[in-house]
Scaffold this motif. Structure first.
Motif, mmCIF file in Angstrom:
data_model
loop_
_atom_site.group_PDB
_atom_site.id
_atom_site.type_symbol
_atom_site.label_atom_id
_atom_site.label_comp_id
_atom_site.label_asym_id
_atom_site.label_seq_id
_atom_site.Cartn_x
_atom_site.Cartn_y
_atom_site.Cartn_z
ATOM 1 N N GLU A 137 7.645 3.365 -6.540
ATOM 2 C CA GLU A 137 8.266 3.562 -5.587
ATOM 3 C C GLU A 137 5.966 3.996 -4.656
ATOM 4 N N GLU A 138 5.435 4.289 -6.152
ATOM 5 C CA GLU A 138 4.296 4.676 -5.523
ATOM 6 C C GLU A 138 3.442 3.263 -5.246
ATOM 7 N N LEU A 139 3.740 2.094 -5.700
ATOM 8 C CA LEU A 139 3.025 1.076 -6.663
ATOM 9 C C LEU A 139 3.658 0.250 -4.901
ATOM 10 N N MET A 140 4.599 0.075 -5.159
ATOM 11 C CA MET A 140 4.967 -1.168 -4.054
ATOM 12 C C MET A 140 4.710 -1.773 -3.049
ATOM 13 N N PRO A 141 4.824 0.013 -1.923
ATOM 14 C CA PRO A 141 4.300 -0.167 -0.632
ATOM 15 C C PRO A 141 3.269 0.200 -0.405
ATOM 16 N N SER A 142 2.281 0.536 -1.382
ATOM 17 C CA SER A 142 0.665 0.612 -0.684
ATOM 18 C C SER A 142 -0.205 -0.313 -1.345
ATOM 19 N N THR A 143 -1.002 -0.072 -0.545
ATOM 20 C CA THR A 143 -2.397 -1.097 -0.068
ATOM 21 C C THR A 143 -3.299 0.229 -1.280
ATOM 22 N N ILE A 144 -3.847 -0.694 -1.854
ATOM 23 C CA ILE A 144 -4.972 0.305 -2.886
ATOM 24 C C ILE A 144 -6.160 0.288 -2.928
ATOM 25 N N LEU A 145 -7.343 1.361 -1.989
ATOM 26 C CA LEU A 145 -8.893 1.208 -1.951
ATOM 27 C C LEU A 145 -9.346 2.424 -2.975
ATOM 28 N N HIS A 146 -10.293 1.800 -3.869
ATOM 29 C CA HIS A 146 -11.024 1.663 -4.852
ATOM 30 C C HIS A 146 -12.269 2.117 -3.656
ATOM 31 N N VAL A 147 -13.183 3.431 -4.176
ATOM 32 C CA VAL A 147 -13.749 4.346 -3.690
ATOM 33 C C VAL A 147 -14.593 4.427 -5.094
ATOM 34 N N SER A 222 -6.807 4.798 -14.246
ATOM 35 C CA SER A 222 -7.333 4.023 -13.452
ATOM 36 C C SER A 222 -7.321 2.694 -13.288
ATOM 37 N N PHE A 223 -7.809 2.154 -14.021
ATOM 38 C CA PHE A 223 -8.102 0.580 -14.522
ATOM 39 C C PHE A 223 -6.777 -0.178 -14.065
ATOM 40 N N CYS A 224 -5.638 -0.017 -15.121
ATOM 41 C CA CYS A 224 -4.554 -0.223 -15.431
ATOM 42 C C CYS A 224 -3.795 0.297 -13.448
ATOM 43 N N TYR A 225 -3.775 1.304 -13.297
ATOM 44 C CA TYR A 225 -3.574 1.105 -12.410
ATOM 45 C C TYR A 225 -3.925 0.234 -11.012
ATOM 46 N N LEU A 226 -5.153 -0.552 -10.640
ATOM 47 C CA LEU A 226 -5.335 -1.445 -9.891
ATOM 48 C C LEU A 226 -5.321 -2.232 -10.704
ATOM 49 N N LEU A 227 -4.245 -3.218 -12.216
ATOM 50 C CA LEU A 227 -4.410 -4.072 -12.494
ATOM 51 C C LEU A 227 -2.591 -4.179 -12.103
ATOM 52 N N ALA A 245 -10.791 -5.930 -12.129
ATOM 53 C CA ALA A 245 -9.422 -4.965 -12.173
ATOM 54 C C ALA A 245 -9.070 -5.927 -10.338
ATOM 55 N N ALA A 246 -9.936 -6.968 -9.944
ATOM 56 C CA ALA A 246 -9.062 -7.454 -8.768
ATOM 57 C C ALA A 246 -9.084 -9.089 -9.738
ATOM 58 N N TYR A 247 -9.802 -9.297 -10.413
ATOM 59 C CA TYR A 247 -10.086 -11.072 -10.960
ATOM 60 C C TYR A 247 -9.319 -10.989 -11.982
ATOM 61 N N LEU A 248 -8.598 -10.100 -12.381
ATOM 62 C CA LEU A 248 -7.524 -9.923 -14.291
ATOM 63 C C LEU A 248 -5.800 -9.640 -13.592
ATOM 64 N N GLY A 249 -6.250 -8.598 -12.862
ATOM 65 C CA GLY A 249 -4.735 -7.728 -12.044
ATOM 66 C C GLY A 249 -3.870 -8.640 -10.917
ATOM 67 N N ARG A 253 -3.590 -10.158 -3.221
ATOM 68 C CA ARG A 253 -4.171 -10.577 -2.671
ATOM 69 C C ARG A 253 -5.631 -9.337 -3.035
ATOM 70 N N ALA A 254 -6.614 -9.614 -2.840
ATOM 71 C CA ALA A 254 -7.643 -8.228 -3.635
ATOM 72 C C ALA A 254 -8.815 -8.459 -2.336
ATOM 73 N N ARG A 255 -8.827 -7.260 -1.224
ATOM 74 C CA ARG A 255 -10.577 -8.258 -1.309
ATOM 75 C C ARG A 255 -11.368 -6.912 -1.200
#
Length: 306
Positions: A137-147, A222-227, A245-249, A253-255
Motif C-alpha cells: 500500500e506504500e508503493l501502489m497509490p503513490s507518485t514518487i518524487l526524488h529530491v 532508495s534505488f530499489c524503491y525507485l525501481l 532508476a527511470a531507465y531500468l525501473g 511513467r518517468a518524468r
C-alpha cells in the motif's frame, strides 16, 4: 559496494594464464582480459565517450572489434563460477565489449540496446542489502518524487555549476498541479527533502516522507524503491541516480525535469539546460520517459524585468 546489487557485476571468474590463476569480479576480469587480448591501442579504441551516440561512431567501434577478432583469437581458457546462480554464459559479459566512462545522459545507445542494458544491469531485489520489504500500500497509490539535494552536497559551487533543482514551492504548484495520488518523497539528504514534503502538504497534497537514513545501505535501498514503483516517478534529469532508476525501473511513467534559470543558462548555453532525448527505436521508452522543462523563480523575475 554497489556491485553487490547487480548480479552480472559481482560474479567471480577464474581464468588460467600461462603461469598463474587470477580471480576477481567478472567485470574487472573481463577488462583485464580484453586489454591483454587486444593490446593498449586497440583496447583504447573501444572506450566510448559521451559524444559516441550515433550510428557512425558505433560502426567505427564495431569495425575495431571485427579487425581485432579477425587478427587474433582469444587464448584464455575461461570458466564461469556463478555460485548458487545458474545463468547461461551468453547472459554474462562477453568479449569484446564497450566501456562507457560517463553515463548520466540518455542517447542513441540507450534507445538501441535497451533490452540488453536492462538485462546487464538487472537489480537483485531479493538481497536484504539491496532491497528491504516494502508494504504494497506504500508503493501502489503513490507518485514518487526524488529530491537529489545537489546544493546541500555542493553548497559553494553547486548553484554556479548549474546543479539546481526546482524549488519546493514551484514543485508543488507546477510539477504536481494535476496530481491526485499520494506523493511519497525520497531523497539522500533529509534537510533538502523535508521542505518539499512541507510545501506539498501545505498545498493540500497527501504527502509522506520515505526515510531510510537508519539503513547502512540507504543508497541501494532508495534505488530499489525507485525501481520498484509501478506507476509514476519524478526527478531531475541531471541526477544519474534518478535517470538510471527511470531507465531500468518498473514505473509506467518517468518524468525527468530540467530547470531553466540564469545560472543554468550561463552554464548550459543555447538551450542545452534542457536535458532530453527523443526515443525512436523503443516504443516503451518513448511512452514511458517524459522530459519536462520548468523555470525557476529567479528566471521568472528575470523575464519580467526584461
Amino acid at each position: 559496494s554497489w556491485q553487490k546489487c547487480f548480479p552480472y557485476f559481482r560474479y567471480r571468474i577464474s581464468y588460467k594464464k600461462n603461469f598463474a590463476l587470477a580471480e576477481s569480479n567478472l567485470y574487472e576480469t573481463r577488462k583485464m582480459q580484453q586489454a591483454e587480448w587486444l593490446g593498449e591501442r586497440r583496447n583504447h579504441e573501444l572506450q566510448t565517450d559521451p559524444n559516441c551516440q550515433d550510428e557512425a561512431c558505433i560502426r567505427r567501434k564495431l569495425l575495431a572489434f571485427i579487425a581485432a577478432i579477425e587478427e587474433r583469437q582469444l587464448r584464455d581458457n575461461i570458466t564461469i563460477n556463478t555460485g548458487n546462480h545458474n545463468y547461461d554464459e551468453e547472459e554474462t559479459i562477453s568479449l569484446p565489449f564497450f566501456t562507457a566512462t560517463t553515463y548520466a545522459s540518455l542517447g542513441y545507445i540507450n534507445d538501441r540496446y535497451y533490452e540488453r542494458l536492462k538485462l546487464l544491469f538487472r537489480f537483485d531485489f531479493q538481497s536484504p542489502e539491496c532491497c528491504s520489504a516494502k508494504e504494497e500500500e506504500e508503493l501502489m497509490p503513490s507518485t514518487i518524487l526524488h529530491v537529489r539535494g545537489f546544493l546541500h552536497e555542493l553548497p559553494r559551487v553547486g548553484y554556479r555549476l548549474g546543479y539546481e533543482e526546482l524549488s519546493p514551492n514551484k514543485t508543488a504548484h507546477h510539477i504536481f498541479q494535476n496530481t491526485t495520488n499520494r506523493i511519497t518523497v525520497v531523497g539522500r539528504f533529509t534537510n533538502s527533502t523535508l521542505p518539499y514534503v512541507t510545501a506539498l502538504q501545505q498545498n493540500g497534497f497527501d504527502t509522506v516522507f520515505h526515510d531510510n537514513k537508519g539503513d547502512t545501505n540507504a543508497g541501494e535501498q532508495s534505488f530499489c524503491y525507485l525501481l520498484s514503483v509501478p506507476r509514476e516517478i519524478v526527478g531531475i534529469s541531471m541526477s544519474s541516480f534518478f535517470v538510471w532508476a527511470a531507465y531500468l525501473g518498473n514505473a509506467t511513467r518517468a518524468r525527468l525535469y530540467s530547470v531553466r534559470s540564469p545560472a543554468r543558462e550561463a552554464q548550459f548555453p543555447n538551450g542545452t539546460y534542457f536535458f532530453h532525448y527523443n526515443f525512436t527505436l523503443s516504443s516503451w521508452l518513448k511512452e514511458k520517459m517524459v522530459f519536462e522543462l520548468y523555470t525557476s523563480e529567479e528566471q521568472d523575475d528575470h523575464n519580467v524585468s526584461r
